[in-house]
Scaffold this motif. Structure first.
Motif, PDB file in Angstrom:
ATOM      1  N   GLU A   1       0.853  -1.305   0.004  1.00  0.00           N
ATOM      2  CA  GLU A   1       0.041  -0.030   0.226  1.00  0.00           C
ATOM      3  C   GLU A   1       0.827   1.148  -0.068  1.00  0.00           C
ATOM      4  O   GLU A   1       0.602   2.325  -0.782  1.00  0.00           O
ATOM      5  CB  GLU A   1      -0.925  -0.080   1.218  1.00  0.00           C
ATOM      6  N   ASP A   2       1.902   1.287   0.842  1.00  0.00           N
ATOM      7  CA  ASP A   2       2.896   2.296   0.919  1.00  0.00           C
ATOM      8  C   ASP A   2       3.499   2.470  -0.507  1.00  0.00           C
ATOM      9  O   ASP A   2       3.828   3.718  -0.867  1.00  0.00           O
ATOM     10  CB  ASP A   2       3.865   2.184   1.920  1.00  0.00           C
ATOM     11  N   VAL A   3       3.727   1.444  -1.258  1.00  0.00           N
ATOM     12  CA  VAL A   3       4.430   1.671  -2.587  1.00  0.00           C
ATOM     13  C   VAL A   3       3.524   2.244  -3.566  1.00  0.00           C
ATOM     14  O   VAL A   3       3.726   2.921  -4.281  1.00  0.00           O
ATOM     15  CB  VAL A   3       4.853   0.234  -3.175  1.00  0.00           C
ATOM     16  N   CYS A   4       2.381   1.654  -3.485  1.00  0.00           N
ATOM     17  CA  CYS A   4       1.208   2.400  -4.458  1.00  0.00           C
ATOM     18  C   CYS A   4       0.896   3.613  -3.983  1.00  0.00           C
ATOM     19  O   CYS A   4       0.154   4.552  -4.869  1.00  0.00           O
ATOM     20  CB  CYS A   4      -0.056   1.525  -4.312  1.00  0.00           C
ATOM     21  N   GLY A   5       1.379   4.171  -2.970  1.00  0.00           N
ATOM     22  CA  GLY A   5       0.970   5.355  -2.375  1.00  0.00           C
ATOM     23  C   GLY A   5      -0.701   5.452  -2.011  1.00  0.00           C
ATOM     24  O   GLY A   5      -1.312   6.505  -2.161  1.00  0.00           O
ATOM     25  N   HIS A   6      -1.282   4.274  -1.660  1.00  0.00           N
ATOM     26  CA  HIS A   6      -2.548   4.301  -1.456  1.00  0.00           C
ATOM     27  C   HIS A   6      -2.819   4.056   0.008  1.00  0.00           C
ATOM     28  O   HIS A   6      -2.202   3.499   0.543  1.00  0.00           O
ATOM     29  CB  HIS A   6      -3.428   3.101  -2.368  1.00  0.00           C
TER      30      HIS A   6
ATOM     31  N   ARG B   1       2.665   6.629 -10.472  1.00  0.00           N
ATOM     32  CA  ARG B   1       3.165   6.565  -9.108  1.00  0.00           C
ATOM     33  C   ARG B   1       4.683   6.131  -9.468  1.00  0.00           C
ATOM     34  O   ARG B   1       5.763   6.454  -8.723  1.00  0.00           O
ATOM     35  CB  ARG B   1       2.383   5.372  -8.566  1.00  0.00           C
TER      36      ARG B   1
ATOM     37  N   LEU C   1       7.808   7.742  -7.623  1.00  0.00           N
ATOM     38  CA  LEU C   1       8.990   7.242  -6.917  1.00  0.00           C
ATOM     39  C   LEU C   1      10.223   7.280  -7.539  1.00  0.00           C
ATOM     40  O   LEU C   1      11.127   7.388  -6.811  1.00  0.00           O
ATOM     41  CB  LEU C   1       8.388   5.635  -6.978  1.00  0.00           C
TER      42      LEU C   1
ATOM     43  N   ILE D   1      10.825   5.818   0.676  1.00  0.00           N
ATOM     44  CA  ILE D   1       9.596   5.578   1.191  1.00  0.00           C
ATOM     45  C   ILE D   1       9.913   5.111   2.787  1.00  0.00           C
ATOM     46  O   ILE D   1      10.078   3.980   3.207  1.00  0.00           O
ATOM     47  CB  ILE D   1       8.800   4.538   0.539  1.00  0.00           C
TER      48      ILE D   1
ATOM     49  N   ILE E   1      -5.732  -6.102  -2.414  1.00  0.00           N
ATOM     50  CA  ILE E   1      -6.016  -4.717  -2.133  1.00  0.00           C
ATOM     51  C   ILE E   1      -6.864  -4.302  -2.973  1.00  0.00           C
ATOM     52  O   ILE E   1      -6.855  -4.338  -4.447  1.00  0.00           O
ATOM     53  CB  ILE E   1      -4.476  -3.885  -2.346  1.00  0.00           C
TER      54      ILE E   1
ATOM     55  N   PHE F   1      -7.908  -1.533  -3.965  1.00  0.00           N
ATOM     56  CA  PHE F   1      -7.594  -0.594  -4.620  1.00  0.00           C
ATOM     57  C   PHE F   1      -6.935  -0.960  -6.183  1.00  0.00           C
ATOM     58  O   PHE F   1      -7.338  -0.139  -6.958  1.00  0.00           O
ATOM     59  CB  PHE F   1      -6.396   0.264  -4.069  1.00  0.00           C
TER      60      PHE F   1
END
Lengths: 787, 186
Positions: free
Chosen positions: A517-522, B34, B38, B54, B182, B184
């Motif tokens: 989730e962090d990688v996706c920025g979500h 994204r 990054l 990150i 996920i 999303f």
């Protein structure tokens, strides 16, 4: 739940139940009736002695004409104890009934307890009516203030957080939208029916109908708990229905107040509806806030209780009840306050309080809620007989039918919407169970009872309809749900615990998902959970958890507890065979040959070890601890160790001999044939898991997490014999062998005197914390320390 | 949609990627954005430092996935493992399994454990994973016991390591499709 109003208290007279005493001792009736005023003349000298002597017996000095009365050796004074006596009598009756049910062999498997209790109540009510006294009615004050809170607190304190939070969206949908739909649908249809000519119901206008709909539409937590606990359905469904029953309280409160306020005015405008929505938010969020505040207070208080352990359970109960009452003061949702309080305070309390307090809280809560539930159902039965009956065929039948229809339609529609958002969809079977499990109960009755008769002349008709619906759902649905569950092959609760593998990998997955989730920025579900956990760990725990334990992982206390439990189990199983982990592969695992050929038997470590490993993982990965799955009060395991003490000692002696034998064996340690699980072992698997465990061979071996607290450094290899003996818990280095594993309070002092090194001192203290309970007397410590 | 299409055309092999992973165009575009975000130095690919940037990933075992250089298709492929399982997508019996099928998800996790790629999770690798997860709060010997116990439980052929089949077997009760999804990324 709405506050009662004074006139409604009329039914609260406990004295009417005095006739219950008459059942036991009929001849007391007359003196009760004949109880006269206090200032009767002395010297009245009656045979039955029902009169209270106010003046001292020898006080005949004022009136010389009266003879001196003899000093009363035995007098009868029922009035003084009447009220508490009756209350206790009812409670006793309820508990005896409960006992009785379980003695009858097949009964409890066919008929759910709630049904039986209602029937008992009915019989009692009829009996009381026959005698001529007005039986006790389930007054709303009694119900909302005394009978309901324990059940809700029990539910809230042991709420399984994980499934609850995962399904929160679904639960809220059902609770809020579902209840709204139900009330309006039922109210609307009933109004339509009432308008039909010929039913003689036209005086029931729209608003009372809607009010009635609001009252009857709420799923009742008490009834749901009572029935669902016995059918052992899978966790998801259980939490869905149960969560819904808890959370719909806010909706019910708001609707009830709204319609009640405006029923006599006759109309509701838009402003009122808008205010109603605002009120709903205030009621629910306010209730939660109040509960959370009290929960934090309780947690904070428990931080300082290390010196007076005995009153720790008190704080749980008092703070929770105060949360409930405080919420009621502002007409907020008391139920949500209670739940929020329990949920918030639990993790911190559990870190702070001693294990004994923990057990006390658990048992006390279960006991209280059990008694409350029994009483509620009995009173429900009694009240049915007691009320005035205005039976109206149309109204009642339509109500029952419409309730069912509304529920089914609501569930179907809502599931359709919800399934778009869920990853694990709800199947048709699930929907059926959810719809069928929407039981109504005593809350609906009490709410109906609260109605003001002036504003609602049709109250009695409402009451009879409510009672009918309750009876229908509890009896018909309650009794048939179990065979239906079997018939439909609905997934039952998983009996077996997860393996270590599953535990590790699931935890790993959680981390992984957070990372993704962090990688996706979500910022998804996992992200927020992670954030909450970090916040909790960093700030909140420091405040609320006592002293050094805020910094050290909670794991250590668990760890010791598990070690102790496991050490005892070692003794039980008579196997001192342990391959210490420090000996890497010399005594390799291949040497462990399971003795059961057909199926592969996992060389078992005891349940305690598994439990401990699981706990280590869980707590360290910052998860909510799910320490207790004692969600189900029907399956609390009886307290072990009531009589296992001498057995322990003997087994311990056996172990010592066995170890001596092992010392002579060189490097190949074979596992003795695992003995069948003795009852003591089975009982030893207590605390966390109320489910009866299938007997697994308890041969143990391998991962020897050292129990030896005195020297925390792992011994670099010692002789096998020494290793084998190690796992035994040695709090002091002295004569522990003979004493077995019992920790007596006296042994608490010993470690303090001669700490081997500062580390062990700390270890001892941690250990002591686990045991610490400067209890009344040393002789009380006759059972081992297990939680 | 216009912008999506134009960005889509900028992404090389977008069509193949969509086919392979099942992502929709909108998703691919989002992931591309994204990816670009990054990639701070605009290198065109992701290196471990970018992931190090990150900060939430600091304690996360996912870091080891990002040990090597990642180009966009690999990035997408990794993320595709986390898509919720799509029951409605017609399964062409000849084509390879969907990337987000249960078995592939499990394989992905297995590869995370199995760092030396020998097809087995050895005790050392397991220990390593446990060590990262448990953050020094647990002593070494406890870790070892846990690792021993884990291997013992799962290891059916007694080779002191967990192969993929054993891994899969031990996870059969876990609802991977649910846990490893996920929303999303649907």
């Amino acid at each position: 739940m709405p506050l009662f109003r004074a006139p409604a208290l009329a039914g609260c007279r406990v004295r009417s139940g005095a006739i219950a005493a008459a059942l036991l001792a009929g001849f007391f009736l007359m003196p009760l009736g004949a109880a006269s005023s206090p200032d009767m003349p002395i010297g009245h000298g009656d045979g039955e002695g029902a009169h209270r002597d106010h003046a001292p017996a020898h006080g005949g000095t004022n009136q010389s004409t009266h003879t001196k009365k003899a000093f009363p050796v035995l007098s009868f004074d029922y009035k003084a104890v009447e009220n508490p006596f009756l209350i206790l009598l009812w409670i006793l009756l309820a508990s005896l009934m409960k006992l009785g049910f379980h003695l009858i062999p097949r009964l409890s498997s066919i008929v759910p307890e709630s049904c039986l209790l209602i029937v008992v109540g009915l019989l009692l009510g009829m009996l009381l009516k026959l005698i001529g006294q007005n039986p006790l009615l389930l007054s709303s004050r009694l119900f909302f203030f005394y009978l309901l809170p324990p059940i809700i607190l029990d539910a809230g304190y042991f709420l399984p957080i994980r499934p609850f939070s995962e399904n929160l969206g679904t639960i809220l949908m059902f609770a809020v939208v579902g209840t709204l739909w139900n009330s309006f649908f039922i109210g609307g249809v009933l109004y339509g029916v009432c308008q039909i000519e010929g039913t003689n119901l036209s005086r029931v206008t729209l608003l009372p109908c809607l009010l009635f709909g609001a009252i009857i539409s709420a799923v009742d937590p008490v009834a749901v708990l009572a029935v669902f606990e016995e059918i052992h359905i899978n966790e998801l469904l259980h939490i869905l229905v149960f969560g819904e029953s808890l959370l719909n309280d806010a909706v019910t409160v708001v609707l009830y107040h709204l319609f009640e306020e405006y029923a006599h005015v006759g109309q509701v405008t838009f402003i009122d509806v808008f205010l109603g929505i605002v009120c709903f938010l205030v009621v629910s969020l306010g209730g939660i806030l109040v509960g959370a505040i009290y929960g934090l207070l309780a947690a904070f208080t428990s931080r300082f209780t290390s010196h007076i352990r005995v009153i720790e359970p008190l704080f749980v109960f008092v703070y929770s009840y105060m949360a409930y009452l405080s919420a009621e003061v502002f007409h907020l949702s008391g139920i949500m306050a209670l739940i929020a309080c329990g949920v918030v305070m639990r993790p911190y309390m559990e870190a702070n309080i001693s294990h004994k307090s923990h057990t006390t809280i658990k048992y006390f809560l279960k006991m209280l809620s059990s008694v409350s539930e029994t009483l509620i159902f009995i009173f429900l039965g009694v009240s049915t007989v007691a009320g005035n009956h205005k039976w109206n065929w149309t109204f009642v039948t339509v109500t029952v039918i419409v309730c069912m229809v509304a529920r089914v339609l609501g569930v179907i529609f809502l599931t359709y919407v919800i399934n778009k958002f869920r990853i694990v969809k709800l199947t048709t079977k699930d929907q059926f169970i959810i719809a069928y499990g929407g039981l109504r109960g005593a809350i609906a009755f009490s709410l109906g009872y609260l109605l003001n008769t002036d504003h609602f002349p049709m109250r009695d008709m409402f009451l009879i309809a409510i009672i009918t619906v309750i009876f229908f759902t509890v009896f018909v649905q309650g009794m048939t749900i179990r065979p239906l569950v079997d018939l439909l092959a609905v997934k039952k609760k998983q009996e077996t615990k997860r393996s270590i593998n599953e535990e590790i990998h699931t935890q790993f997955l959680d981390h992984l998902l957070t990372g993704i989730e962090d990688v996706c920025g979500h910022y998804g579900h996992h992200h927020w959970k992670d954030k909450l956990n970090r916040f909790n760990k960093k700030y909140v725990k420091k405040c609320l958890i006592a002293g050094d334990r805020a910094k050290e992982p909670q794991l250590i206390a668990f760890y010791h507890k598990m070690e102790m439990k496991q050490a005892i189990e070692l003794v039980e199983s008579g196997g001192g065979v342990k391959l210490p982990s420090a000996m890497p592969s010399t005594v390799s695992m291949q040497n462990i040959q399971p003795k059961k050929p057909p199926e592969r038997v996992l060389p078992q470590i005891s349940k305690g070890r598994e439990e401990e490993i699981r706990k280590i993982l869980r707590t360290n990965l910052q998860r909510t601890r799910q320490r207790l799955q004692s969600y189900n009060r029907h399956t609390l395991i009886a307290d072990p160790y009531e009589d296992g003490f001498t057995e322990l000692i003997m087994k311990r002696k056996k172990v010592i001999e066995l170890e001596k034998k092992l010392k002579q064996m060189n490097n190949y340690l074979t596992v003795p044939a695992p003995p069948p699980d003795s009852p003591t072992i089975t009982r030893a698997r207590l605390s966390s898991d109320p489910q009866p465990w299938s007997a697994k061979p308890s041969a143990d071996n391998v991962p020897a997490i050292k129990v030896d607290l005195a020297s925390p450094q792992s011994p670099e290899s010692g002789s096998p014999g020494r290793e084998a003996r190690k796992p035994v818990l040695q709090v002091t280095r002295e004569t522990e062998e003979e004493e077995g594993l019992v920790m007596r309070p006296s042994s608490q002092e010993k470690p303090r005197k001669g700490p081997e090194d500062p580390e062990s001192e700390k270890e001892q203290q941690r250990l002591l914390r686990c045991l610490s309970d400067p209890g009344p007397a040393a002789s009380e410590e006759d059972e081992p320390f297990l939680p | 949609m216009g912008s999506t299409n134009s960005t889509l055309s900028k992404i090389p092999n977008a069509g193949d990627l969509m086919q392979e992973t099942g992502f929709s165009p909108a998703h691919i575009v989002r992931l591309y954005d994204r990816y670009k975000a990054l990639d701070k130095d605009k290198k065109g690919h992701l290196c471990p430092q970018d992931f190090g940037a990150i900060k939430e990933l600091a304690m996360n075992p996912i870091k080891q996935v990002c040990q090597e250089v990642l180009d966009f298709p690999s990035f997408v492929r990794i993320l595709a493992h986390f898509r919720p399982v799509d029951k409605n997508r017609p399964k062409d019996p000849n084509s390879p399994e969907h990337i987000n099928s249960r078995s592939n998800k499990l394989k992905f996790i297995f590869q995370l454990y199995d760092q030396d790629k020998d097809g087995k999770i050895s005790r050392q690798e397991l220990l390593q994973v446990l060590r990262t997860m448990l953050e020094k709060q647990v002593t070494e010997e406890q870790l070892e016991s846990i690792a021993d116990r884990t291997i013992q439980e799962a290891d059916l052929d007694r080779d002191d390591a967990i192969s993929f089949d054993e891994f899969r077997k031990s996870m059969e009760k876990v609802n991977i499709e649910h846990k490893m999804s996920i929303r999303f990324l649907r």
